[in-house]
Enzyme design. Structure first.
Site, PDB file in Angstrom:
ATOM      1  CG  ASP A  67       5.262 105.690 140.135  1.00 16.69           C
ATOM      2  OD1 ASP A  67       5.687 106.639 139.656  1.00 16.69           O
ATOM      3  OD2 ASP A  67       5.485 104.546 139.532  1.00 16.69           O
ATOM      4  CG  ASN A 136       9.149  93.283 138.438  1.00 20.38           C
ATOM      5  OD1 ASN A 136       8.661  94.458 137.882  1.00 20.38           O
ATOM      6  ND2 ASN A 136       9.224  93.621 139.817  1.00 20.38           N
ATOM      7  CG  HIS A 138       7.121  97.380 138.206  1.00 22.37           C
ATOM      8  ND1 HIS A 138       8.317  97.342 138.913  1.00 22.37           N
ATOM      9  CD2 HIS A 138       7.524  98.466 137.360  1.00 22.37           C
ATOM     10  CE1 HIS A 138       9.133  98.175 138.671  1.00 22.37           C
ATOM     11  NE2 HIS A 138       8.600  99.149 137.372  1.00 22.37           N
ATOM     12  CD  GLU A 143       7.665  96.056 142.441  1.00 27.47           C
ATOM     13  OE1 GLU A 143       7.652  95.530 141.252  1.00 27.47           O
ATOM     14  OE2 GLU A 143       8.465  96.862 142.779  1.00 27.47           O
TER      15      GLU A 143
HETATM   16  C1  F6R Z   1       7.589 105.035 136.697  1.00 29.77           C
HETATM   17  C2  F6R Z   1       6.984 104.055 136.733  1.00 29.77           C
HETATM   18  C3  F6R Z   1       7.467 102.755 136.715  1.00 29.77           C
HETATM   19  C4  F6R Z   1       8.309 102.665 135.359  1.00 29.77           C
HETATM   20  C5  F6R Z   1       9.241 101.362 134.860  1.00 29.77           C
HETATM   21  C6  F6R Z   1       9.952 101.301 133.989  1.00 29.77           C
HETATM   22  O1  F6R Z   1       6.875 106.154 136.913  1.00 29.77           O
HETATM   23  O2  F6R Z   1       5.833 103.840 137.268  1.00 29.77           O
HETATM   24  O3  F6R Z   1       6.678 101.709 136.670  1.00 29.77           O
HETATM   25  O4  F6R Z   1       7.564 103.015 134.292  1.00 29.77           O
HETATM   26  O5  F6R Z   1       9.830 100.928 136.318  1.00 29.77           O
HETATM   27  O6  F6R Z   1      10.997 102.073 134.062  1.00 29.77           O
HETATM   28  P1  F6R Z   1      12.085 102.612 132.958  1.00 29.77           P
HETATM   29  O7  F6R Z   1      11.317 103.298 131.904  1.00 29.77           O
HETATM   30  O8  F6R Z   1      13.264 103.351 133.679  1.00 29.77           O
HETATM   31  O9  F6R Z   1      12.593 101.280 132.435  1.00 29.77           O
END
Ligand code: F6R
Length: 245
Positions: A67, A136, A138, A143
């Site tokens: 992403d 959450n 995702h 989402e």
């Molecule tokens: C990042 C991504 C997000 C993160 C998720 C967890 O490329 O796709 O889905 O993996 O938000 O984020 P952290 O590792 O910062 O807790």
């Protein structure tokens, strides 16, 4: 789903880096799907260390990222393009043209997303996809919603994700409100999936996503349906699931 227990963040990073390293050694021209955020930073540091010691060679590896924020320039320190270059790409011998982050500088969402999906197809699919777990539920920026989204698409970030990501920005008003993300189908098409989770704040979500019902309200729950998923999680993240798992 194979769940590997790690002692803490450092141990999780090392165990997950071992899995990625094995993938590169077994298939030097593999396609890695990569993630950003706090969770993979230790993995990238470990891979860089092994590269510097001469144990890993990225010269034939290709990467696609999950992403990117829509509208951030490549030089913006909060862009995922910048993150990947700072934490991995510029520190190992990967070819610049073999790295693919969705193009957040292309404001035409349809064209940016189609181009990313085309790259994945052109490379012949992803061998190993690395994923973090959102608070959450995702994965990527998929989402919670009414349906599992399909291929790379543009999303409006939820309040909870904007809130969680604001820790990286000067103020919450600076957090972009849209992002391009690989869809659930693009992720599920990967041959192997490696999920990393660390910390007590994710413990409820680990229990929901990997032991609860499969529902679009918890996007990561779909991973229960993938034939080859490894979760490397630390004790704190696993604190809400039975100890014998
Ligand atoms: C990042 C991504 C997000 C993160 C998720 C967890 O490329 O796709 O889905 O993996 O938000 O984020 P952290 O590792 O910062 O807790």
């Amino acid at each position: 789903m194979n769940i590997i227990r790690a002692k803490n963040y450092q141990d999780m990073s090392r165990k997950a880096a071992n899995i990625i390293s094995a993938q590169i050694i077994m298939k030097p021209d593999c396609v890695l799907g990569l993630a950003t955020g706090s969770s993979p930073i230790g993995i990238y540091a470990q891979l860089v260390d092994w590269y510097k010691k001469g144990d890993l060679d990225f010269s034939r590896v290709s990467t696609v990222n999950l992403d990117e924020y829509r509208g951030l320039s490549h030089s913006d320190p909060q862009s995922y393009y910048h993150f990947m270059h700072e934490n991995l790409f510029r520190l190992v011998n990967i070819r610049e043209d073999a790295t693919h982050v969705p193009d957040g500088t292309n404001l035409d969402a349809a064209s940016a997303c189609a181009a990313h999906e085309e790259v994945i197809h052109f490379l012949g699919g992803i061998d190993l996809q690395l994923l973090g777990l959102g608070n959450n539920g995702h994965i990527g920026f998929n989402e919670p919603g009414e349906a599992f989204e399909k291929e790379t698409h543009c999303v409006n970030l939820t309040e909870s994700t904007i809130q969680a990501n604001s820790r990286f920005f000067a103020s919450i008003a600076d957090v972009p409100t849209q992002a391009y993300t690989m869809g659930i189908r693009s992720i599920m098409m990967a041959k192997k999936i490696l999920v990393i989770v660390s910390g007590e704040t994710k413990a409820d979500m680990v229990a929901n996503a990997f032991f609860g019902p499969v529902t679009p309200q918890v996007p990561a729950s779909i991973l229960q349906m993938h034939p080859n998923v490894t979760v490397v999680a630390d004790e704190a993240a696993l604190s809400k699931v039975p100890a014998d798992i």
